[in-house]
Scaffold this active site. Structure first.
Site, PDB file in Angstrom:
ATOM      1  N   ILE A 127      57.908 -65.356  45.483  1.00 28.39           N
ATOM      2  CA  ILE A 127      57.004 -64.539  46.259  1.00 28.39           C
ATOM      3  C   ILE A 127      56.573 -65.403  47.374  1.00 28.39           C
ATOM      4  O   ILE A 127      56.334 -65.044  48.465  1.00 28.39           O
ATOM      5  CB  ILE A 127      55.719 -64.019  45.186  1.00 28.39           C
ATOM      6  CG1 ILE A 127      56.157 -62.960  43.909  1.00 28.39           C
ATOM      7  CG2 ILE A 127      54.498 -63.725  46.060  1.00 28.39           C
ATOM      8  CD1 ILE A 127      55.490 -62.885  43.163  1.00 28.39           C
ATOM      9  N   ASP A 157      55.459 -77.631  47.081  1.00 30.68           N
ATOM     10  CA  ASP A 157      55.722 -77.249  45.752  1.00 30.68           C
ATOM     11  C   ASP A 157      56.348 -78.548  45.127  1.00 30.68           C
ATOM     12  O   ASP A 157      56.984 -79.444  45.925  1.00 30.68           O
ATOM     13  CB  ASP A 157      56.903 -76.358  45.975  1.00 30.68           C
ATOM     14  CG  ASP A 157      57.274 -75.411  44.862  1.00 30.68           C
ATOM     15  OD1 ASP A 157      57.536 -76.078  43.715  1.00 30.68           O
ATOM     16  OD2 ASP A 157      57.333 -74.194  44.938  1.00 30.68           O
ATOM     17  N   PRO A 212      52.215 -70.392  39.095  1.00 35.43           N
ATOM     18  CA  PRO A 212      51.975 -69.490  37.919  1.00 35.43           C
ATOM     19  C   PRO A 212      50.661 -70.271  37.009  1.00 35.43           C
ATOM     20  O   PRO A 212      50.289 -71.449  37.511  1.00 35.43           O
ATOM     21  CB  PRO A 212      53.299 -69.911  37.011  1.00 35.43           C
ATOM     22  CG  PRO A 212      53.629 -71.286  37.526  1.00 35.43           C
ATOM     23  CD  PRO A 212      53.356 -71.148  39.128  1.00 35.43           C
ATOM     24  N   ASN A 238      48.429 -76.034  35.721  1.00 34.83           N
ATOM     25  CA  ASN A 238      47.684 -75.475  36.862  1.00 34.83           C
ATOM     26  C   ASN A 238      46.212 -75.014  36.675  1.00 34.83           C
ATOM     27  O   ASN A 238      45.586 -74.438  37.551  1.00 34.83           O
ATOM     28  CB  ASN A 238      48.457 -74.380  37.401  1.00 34.83           C
ATOM     29  CG  ASN A 238      49.844 -74.745  37.895  1.00 34.83           C
ATOM     30  OD1 ASN A 238      49.730 -76.119  38.647  1.00 34.83           O
ATOM     31  ND2 ASN A 238      50.679 -74.181  38.052  1.00 34.83           N
ATOM     32  N   ARG A 264      47.048 -65.850  39.832  1.00 33.50           N
ATOM     33  CA  ARG A 264      46.095 -65.670  38.517  1.00 33.50           C
ATOM     34  C   ARG A 264      44.772 -66.290  38.803  1.00 33.50           C
ATOM     35  O   ARG A 264      44.728 -67.169  39.330  1.00 33.50           O
ATOM     36  CB  ARG A 264      46.880 -66.461  37.296  1.00 33.50           C
ATOM     37  CG  ARG A 264      48.035 -65.608  36.854  1.00 33.50           C
ATOM     38  CD  ARG A 264      47.778 -64.332  36.179  1.00 33.50           C
ATOM     39  NE  ARG A 264      49.037 -63.617  35.561  1.00 33.50           N
ATOM     40  CZ  ARG A 264      50.010 -63.001  36.181  1.00 33.50           C
ATOM     41  NH1 ARG A 264      49.475 -62.924  37.575  1.00 33.50           N
ATOM     42  NH2 ARG A 264      51.023 -62.591  35.466  1.00 33.50           N
ATOM     43  N   ASP A 266      43.474 -61.090  44.140  1.00 31.65           N
ATOM     44  CA  ASP A 266      43.883 -59.851  43.216  1.00 31.65           C
ATOM     45  C   ASP A 266      43.882 -60.316  41.748  1.00 31.65           C
ATOM     46  O   ASP A 266      44.310 -59.560  41.046  1.00 31.65           O
ATOM     47  CB  ASP A 266      45.580 -59.782  43.684  1.00 31.65           C
ATOM     48  CG  ASP A 266      46.001 -58.308  43.032  1.00 31.65           C
ATOM     49  OD1 ASP A 266      45.295 -57.341  43.312  1.00 31.65           O
ATOM     50  OD2 ASP A 266      47.179 -58.253  42.385  1.00 31.65           O
ATOM     51  N   GLU A 286      39.648 -62.104  33.742  1.00 34.78           N
ATOM     52  CA  GLU A 286      39.269 -60.819  34.348  1.00 34.78           C
ATOM     53  C   GLU A 286      39.349 -59.847  33.310  1.00 34.78           C
ATOM     54  O   GLU A 286      38.542 -58.923  33.483  1.00 34.78           O
ATOM     55  CB  GLU A 286      40.463 -60.659  35.154  1.00 34.78           C
ATOM     56  CG  GLU A 286      41.801 -60.462  34.600  1.00 34.78           C
ATOM     57  CD  GLU A 286      42.769 -60.087  35.790  1.00 34.78           C
ATOM     58  OE1 GLU A 286      44.084 -59.990  35.525  1.00 34.78           O
ATOM     59  OE2 GLU A 286      42.475 -60.665  37.074  1.00 34.78           O
ATOM     60  N   HIS A 332      44.116 -56.804  40.234  1.00 38.09           N
ATOM     61  CA  HIS A 332      45.467 -57.434  40.080  1.00 38.09           C
ATOM     62  C   HIS A 332      46.646 -55.916  40.102  1.00 38.09           C
ATOM     63  O   HIS A 332      47.006 -55.520  39.349  1.00 38.09           O
ATOM     64  CB  HIS A 332      45.180 -57.535  38.319  1.00 38.09           C
ATOM     65  CG  HIS A 332      46.207 -58.603  37.951  1.00 38.09           C
ATOM     66  ND1 HIS A 332      45.771 -59.513  37.110  1.00 38.09           N
ATOM     67  CD2 HIS A 332      47.701 -58.509  38.367  1.00 38.09           C
ATOM     68  CE1 HIS A 332      47.025 -60.384  37.204  1.00 38.09           C
ATOM     69  NE2 HIS A 332      47.851 -59.670  37.739  1.00 38.09           N
TER      70      HIS A 332
END
Length: 325
Positions: free
Chosen positions: A150, A169, A200, A205, A228, A252, A257, A294
């Site tokens: 993505i 990255d 992720p 993270n 997320r 998103d 949530e 989401h």
């Protein structure tokens, strides 16, 4: 063998209407897993991210051998419990790079040009052009944090706006060499006008964007989070939005949530969770914020790919007791 599909909708029901899985009966349940007594006797279940499969919920499924989640992430599943009980997990990969990255571009444009604010005012007839002055994307530096499937597609799309794209990255994607400039994370924070999170949600993270990270960014930076909610510390984000250190955010996903939908069950939240929910509510009231529920993955094409992969997984499990097709 019984297979239960939770969080089912009409599209999922229609897809499986004429399909069979060897030796299996199928049950379709619109609610998240474990919320009602339905499907608790299943040998395999298919869920979406709004099924919270913690240990307490998983204990309700005595026969469970496989979880096929219709998502890439596992952060809604207690993976340690599954490993202890020998419950196999299978996710879906590579289904939504176009859907999610295109949605992220839409959020970026809407936030930078204040499109949603202008639309809302147009609908109410309270038009004030001074409120809608946005910023060009052309000429900006876009920092892409995470260059998986993505993130890489998002980088390519962002490049088309005439931007400078830099990326970080831990394992840089060689397919982007020559198109983007790979930098260390501090450099990405320091030089980006727009920071896009494409990583992720895991222990490493969790709250990776906190007070310290935000302080390293340009004043007025725009944040995009299409991954997320747990990547960003809600309290730190709110304070930065109020101070102007963060000029705007489009997300998103929100931290915690699922609990945002359970306000009527406020007594079930811990003090820390309550604080997060309150910060989320305050963030959503700000003018420089754009939140969607989401739904970045939610294109017709992406959903078909998700269901195809889920069907293949369940077929393979039914035939060989292995979730690997």
């Amino acid at each position: 063998m019984k297979i239960a599909f939770f969080n089912s909708d009409q599209m999922l029901n229609d897809y499986f209407k004429d399909k069979t899985i060897q030796g299996a009966t199928m049950e379709f349940i619109s609610e998240p897993a474990g919320v009602t007594g339905a499907g608790l006797d299943a040998d395999a279940i298919s869920v979406f991210v709004n099924s919270n499969l913690d240990a307490a919920t998983l204990k309700k499924f005595p026969n469970l051998k496989l979880i096929a989640t219709r998502s890439t992430g596992f952060n809604h599943i207690d993976t340690d419990y599954c490993q202890e009980r020998g419950i196999k997990l299978h996710n879906v990969n590579g289904y939504g790079e176009f859907a999610v990255s295109e949605f992220a571009i839409g959020l970026m444009i809407s936030l930078m040009r204040k499109i949603f604010t202008a639309y809302q005012d147009m609908m109410t007839g309270k038009i004030d052009l001074s409120k809608y002055q946005g910023r060009d994307i052309h000429g900006k530096t876009v920092g892409v944090f995470g260059t998986g499937t993505i993130g890489s597609h998002f980088a390519r799309l962002a490049k088309g706006f005439g931007t400078r794209v830099i990326a970080y990255d831990r394992k840089p994607n060689p397919d982007l060499e020559g198109m983007v400039e790979f930098v260390d994370l501090d450099t990405l924070y320091k030089e980006s006008d727009i920071v896009a999170l494409n990583i992720p949600a895991n222990a490493e993270n969790y709250h990776i964007v906190d007070e310290k990270a935000i302080a390293k960014m340009k004043r007025g930076v725009v944040l995009l989070n299409i991954a997320r909610g747990e990547l960003i510390k809600s309290g730190a984000l709110y304070d930065a939005l109020i101070s102007g250190q963060v000029g705007g955010v489009a997300q998103d996903a929100l931290e915690l949530e699922a609990s945002m939908k359970l306000a009527q069950r406020i007594d079930t939240l811990t003090q820390d969770q309550m604080e997060i929910v309150l910060y989320n509510k305050k963030i959503m009231q700000l003018d420089n914020v754009l939140i969607t529920p989401h739904t970045a993955f939610n294109s017709v094409e992406a959903n078909i790919r998700i269901m195809d992969m889920t069907y293949d997984t369940l077929q393979a499990f039914a035939k060989s007791d292995s979730p690997c097709p």
